[in-house]
Scaffold this active site. Structure first.
Site, PDB file in Angstrom:
ATOM      1  N   THR A 182      57.911  46.796  78.511  1.00 45.17           N
ATOM      2  CA  THR A 182      59.065  46.291  78.961  1.00 45.17           C
ATOM      3  C   THR A 182      58.837  45.880  80.514  1.00 45.17           C
ATOM      4  O   THR A 182      57.714  46.174  81.104  1.00 45.17           O
ATOM      5  CB  THR A 182      60.058  47.556  79.156  1.00 45.17           C
ATOM      6  OG1 THR A 182      60.282  47.901  77.909  1.00 45.17           O
ATOM      7  CG2 THR A 182      61.146  47.234  80.035  1.00 45.17           C
ATOM      8  N   GLY A 212      67.752  51.038  73.978  1.00 48.43           N
ATOM      9  CA  GLY A 212      67.182  52.275  74.889  1.00 48.43           C
ATOM     10  C   GLY A 212      67.725  52.194  76.126  1.00 48.43           C
ATOM     11  O   GLY A 212      68.871  51.841  76.106  1.00 48.43           O
ATOM     12  N   GLY A 234      59.396  53.193  79.619  1.00 48.56           N
ATOM     13  CA  GLY A 234      58.856  54.499  78.850  1.00 48.56           C
ATOM     14  C   GLY A 234      59.672  54.589  77.288  1.00 48.56           C
ATOM     15  O   GLY A 234      60.699  53.656  77.185  1.00 48.56           O
ATOM     16  N   GLY A 236      62.792  55.324  76.036  1.00 43.93           N
ATOM     17  CA  GLY A 236      64.136  55.144  76.303  1.00 43.93           C
ATOM     18  C   GLY A 236      64.957  56.562  75.965  1.00 43.93           C
ATOM     19  O   GLY A 236      65.639  56.822  77.225  1.00 43.93           O
TER      20      GLY A 236
HETATM   21  N1  ASP Z   1      62.445  51.769  77.792  1.00 40.79           N
HETATM   22  C1  ASP Z   1      62.177  50.908  76.668  1.00 40.79           C
HETATM   23  C2  ASP Z   1      63.210  51.300  75.574  1.00 40.79           C
HETATM   24  O1  ASP Z   1      63.069  52.569  75.156  1.00 40.79           O
HETATM   25  C3  ASP Z   1      61.066  50.580  76.198  1.00 40.79           C
HETATM   26  C4  ASP Z   1      59.771  50.303  77.211  1.00 40.79           C
HETATM   27  O2  ASP Z   1      60.013  50.697  78.231  1.00 40.79           O
HETATM   28  O3  ASP Z   1      58.904  49.812  76.863  1.00 40.79           O
HETATM   29  O4  ASP Z   1      63.695  50.556  75.118  1.00 40.79           O
END
Ligand code: ASP
Length: 318
Positions: A182, A212, A234, A236
């Site tokens: 992300t 997420g 992270g 989510g």
């Molecule tokens: N937080 C994002 C999600 O859960 C994923 C990420 O941070 O890469 O969709």
């Protein structure tokens, strides 16, 4: 003049030096560098925090290495569904989109929702219809394709182990695959206005229209001039359950904590209790900057007008 500053991230996860090649490391660092230099120069020319973070994210979305826009991960059905959010700390206005397809720059669509709709959060086909109405650039599926993400997905598409109801062990496996990429940005402009933005393809092999934390105001993205601007990355679900980005703001507002102390409390104390792995970047209205994570690594960069410029991937990088 108020100091100007910007912090960006390109995702957190089990990013280990032992898994990296020098070429890949350099490619990530040069992606971060391009994004932060260009967005910082927007601030230098007197641009707003919103202008700066839009450009920062557009550049990262266009970079195939990051899991946002081009290069987004594949869902269980083998397509890309993207989420993004932007929030203006000066006005508390916000725009989010979830589960959009073929939108070249989901952050531009989120901005359009904030500026030109009477709504905050649009999803799926409706959000895509709004994109067409607003003249947002769409691209064919091939544009978003990356061999790396495709191979990652191919390995797990017939299993459920990467779905969201995974056990702790599955989570460890999933983190090992570095699926978090992300992107996010927070900035403070010369008027002391702050803003936050996050954009993502979500999690590999996601299904059932899973969304997420990234596009959820207060969970993955939040900005308020009174306190801070935060963008998270992270796993989510724990970030949603702990309303992570807003919690940093609340700790500053109600408990009087500094930006970094509040981020540390959420990332190192509260999130781990929910098995929440990842991190966040933050800025306050005085331009103080922080990047805090509890995973092995987080792609990140920060720069301000007092001469601070830092890049990091692993824990040991400052
Ligand atoms: N937080 C994002 C999600 O859960 C994923 C990420 O941070 O890469 O969709």
């Amino acid at each position: 003049m108020q100091p100007i500053s910007i912090v960006i991230h390109g995702g957190a996860g089990t990013i280990l030096k032992s898994d990296m090649t020098v070429e890949l490391e350099n490619a990530y660092l040069s992606g971060l560098n391009e994004s932060i230099q260009q967005s910082f120069s927007v601030l230098e020319k007197g641009g707003t925090a919103i202008d700066a973070i839009r450009l920062a994210l557009t550049i990262l979305e266009d970079n195939i290495l990051f899991n946002a826009g081009r290069g987004s991960v594949f869902t269980k059905k083998g397509v890309q569904e993207m989420d993004a959010a932007i929030m203006n700390g000066a006005t508390l206005s916000a725009g989010s989109v979830a589960g959009v397809r073929n939108v070249m720059n989901p952050i531009e669509l989120a901005y359009e929702v904030m500026e030109h709709s009477n709504h905050v959060f649009l999803s799926g086909k409706g959000a895509n219809d709004f994109a067409i109405k607003q003249g947002i650039k769409l691209m064919p599926d091939e544009y978003f394709f990356s061999k790396f993400r495709y191979d990652q997905w191919k390995e797990i598409r017939d299993s459920d182990s990467y779905s969201l109801d995974h056990t702790h062990q599955d989570l460890a496996e999933l983190m090992k695959d570095k699926k978090f990429g992300t992107v996010g940005a927070v900035a403070c402009d010369q008027n002391g206005n702050i803003a936050a933005a996050t954009s993502t393809g979500g999690m590999t092999n996601k299904k059932y229209g899973r969304i997420g934390d990234s596009p959820i105001i207060g969970a993955g993205t939040y900005a308020n001039n009174k306190t801070c601007a935060i963008s998270c990355t992270g796993h989510g679900e724990p970030f949603i359950r702990s309303v992570a980005a807003y919690d940093v703001s609340a700790l500053m507002e109600y408990k009087g904590l500094s930006l970094e102390a509040a981020m540390n409390e959420v990332v190192h104390d509260k999130l781990p209790k929910l098995d929440g792995v990842g991190g966040m970047i933050g800025i306050d209205h005085q331009g103080n900057m922080a990047a805090v994570f509890n995973s092995a690594g987080m792609y990140r960069a920060m720069k301000n007008s007092n001469g601070i410029q830092k890049f990091g991937i692993y824990k040991e990088d400052i």
